[in-house]
Design an enzyme around this catalytic site. Structure first.
Site, short mmCIF file in Angstrom:
data_model
loop_
_atom_site.label_atom_id
_atom_site.label_comp_id
_atom_site.label_asym_id
_atom_site.label_seq_id
_atom_site.Cartn_x
_atom_site.Cartn_y
_atom_site.Cartn_z
N SER A 196 37.30 -6.04 42.66
CA SER A 196 36.89 -4.85 43.41
C SER A 196 36.30 -5.25 44.76
O SER A 196 36.98 -5.88 45.58
CB SER A 196 35.90 -4.04 42.57
OG SER A 196 35.66 -2.77 43.14
N ASP A 350 43.91 3.39 38.89
CA ASP A 350 42.87 2.88 39.78
C ASP A 350 43.14 3.37 41.19
O ASP A 350 44.26 3.20 41.69
CB ASP A 350 42.88 1.35 39.73
CG ASP A 350 41.88 0.69 40.66
OD1 ASP A 350 41.01 1.41 41.20
OD2 ASP A 350 41.97 -0.53 40.85
N HIS A 380 40.16 1.04 36.91
CA HIS A 380 39.25 0.27 37.76
C HIS A 380 37.95 -0.06 37.01
O HIS A 380 37.36 0.80 36.36
CB HIS A 380 38.91 1.04 39.03
CG HIS A 380 38.18 0.21 40.02
ND1 HIS A 380 38.83 -0.61 40.93
CD2 HIS A 380 36.85 0.00 40.22
CE1 HIS A 380 37.94 -1.26 41.65
NE2 HIS A 380 36.73 -0.92 41.24
#
Length: 410
Positions: A196, A350, A380
């Site tokens: 991320s 995501d 995610h």
């Protein structure tokens, strides 16, 4: 004594009633404001996890409103979790690289040759996450790949704005590479890795180090559902997964603004795409465009977005979104061509999926070798759950196995 007992009973009743209201409110918010598509891995567990996170946020907001602590501080405190204790297979040491706190995970089993070294940058939208949050994941990577892992505790937003996180990760990596002989690591086998926001930082560090002759060349970069641009929050994945936990489209944009400016004042403009001048968008459209996304990723629904211009005030406030150290997808080809072998993991459900797909294309177009793995049932933040046994997900373990296999191939 009877009075004290009565007061205790009343206090307990009020507490339980408040707790019940909190949980019911979180459940209502989850079902009203989020969506778990049928293809998501273990959907009920994801709903439960999301409800827990919503409850934390609500309690944090209450504490903030009554002046005890900020919501962000409260959530960060809860993220720490309980210490995992001694690991029979790893030496674990907390230290500092320059002024950056790091945690080193070193396998105890002797190696016939120098080990690979992994610089790991955690996720959390540049706002959350710490060394403890990713403790179990880093231990797993170190044990299963027999690598030395350095987890970096970089400074967080909004207290520390861009480029603080990038500078910390870069400085820690340079320190490690300059002192690599102390750790028994092969200088030709150093990898940067992150998920991320950490994937963003790994990509930016890799680009910054590209072409430097005073340091060993990175062997690889591992980018796990990275966020790599802030020009277009209306790409197919942002539309399709805008309400899917654990990262909504709105929160993704909010985190970017908190890192950039320390506030989210222009969130509306960022979401509608009126934060970047049209001429600049058109200049980067060769790299940031839905036209570069394979058609199979648009079948769940996608509406082309009309280009909007912006005011000078908004443009000035967010102009640094065009800097590659913040948005690595915008780096020039001359930099991209020097990047090391890359591993990119994306998740179908995501919002950041298309950032990874666009970067994959950029790397491949510039002759960089890319290993790509797509979790068709993933979402995610699936690696964020490793610290919790009962809230971990099978797709996350599958992804970790693929990462370890890639590391072993280097």
């Amino acid at each position: 004594m009877a009075v004290v007992y009565t007061l205790l009973v009343l206090f307990l009743a009020v507490f339980l009633a408040g707790f019940a209201l909190l949980i019911m409110g979180a459940i209502h918010f989850d079902f009203s404001n989020s969506e778990v598509p049928p293809g998501v891995n273990q959907p009920v567990k994801l709903r439960v996890l999301h409800i827990i996170l919503i409850s934390r946020a609500v309690v944090g907001k209450i504490l903030e409103n009554i002046g005890i602590c900020s919501q962000i501080s409260f959530v960060r405190y809860l993220q720490g979790g309980k210490p995992l204790g001694v690991d029979p297979e790893l030496f674990i040491k907390d230290t500092w690289f320059e002024e950056v706190p790091v945690r080193i995970y070193q396998p105890k089993v002797p190696s016939d040759s120098q080990r690979r070294g992994i610089m790991f940058f955690h996720g959390g939208g540049f706002v959350f996450g710490n060394l403890e949050t990713y403790e179990k994941l880093c231990r797993s990577i170190a044990r299963e790949s027999q690598s030395l892992v350095v987890s970096v505790g970089y400074r967080l937003a909004p207290e520390h704005k861009y480029p603080a996180a990038h500078e910390d990760c870069l400085n820690a990596t340079i320190h490690f590479m300059k002192n690599i002989q102390h750790y028994g690591v092969d200088p030709d086998n150093v990898i940067v890795c992150g998920d991320s926001a950490g994937g963003n930082l790994a990509a930016a560090v890799s680009q910054t180090l590209a072409g430097r002759s005073d340091l060993p060349k990175l062997r690889a970069q591992i980018l796990l559902y990275p966020g790599l641009q802030a020009l277009d929050f209306n790409l197919p994945s942002y539309q399709q997964n805008r309400r899917v936990p654990l990262l909504s489209r709105e929160r993704a944009a909010c985190f970017g603004l908190l890192y950039l400016n320390g506030d989210a004042l222009h969130l509306k403009e960022v979401l509608e795409g009126s934060h970047i001048p049209i001429d600049i968008k058109l200049n980067y459209r060769k790299w940031v465009s839905p036209d570069n996304i394979p058609e199979r990723f648009k079948v769940r629904g996608y509406k082309p977005h009309v280009l909007l211009d912006c005011t000078a005030a908004v443009s000035e406030s967010v102009k640094r979104f065009c800097e590659p150290n913040l948005c690595p997808l915008l780096a020039e080809d001359a930099v991209i061509q020097q990047l090391p072998e890359s591993f990119i993991l994306t998740c179908e459900y995501d919002v950041l999926r298309d950032d990874g797909l666009l970067y994959k294309k950029r790397l491949e177009d510039n002759g960089v070798r890319v290993t790509w793995y797509h979790l068709e049932d993933g979402f995610h933040g699936i690696f964020n759950t490793f610290n919790s046994d009962w809230l971990s997900f099978s797709a996350g373990k599958r992804g970790l196995d693929i990462i370890v296999n890639f590391l072993k191939s280097l």
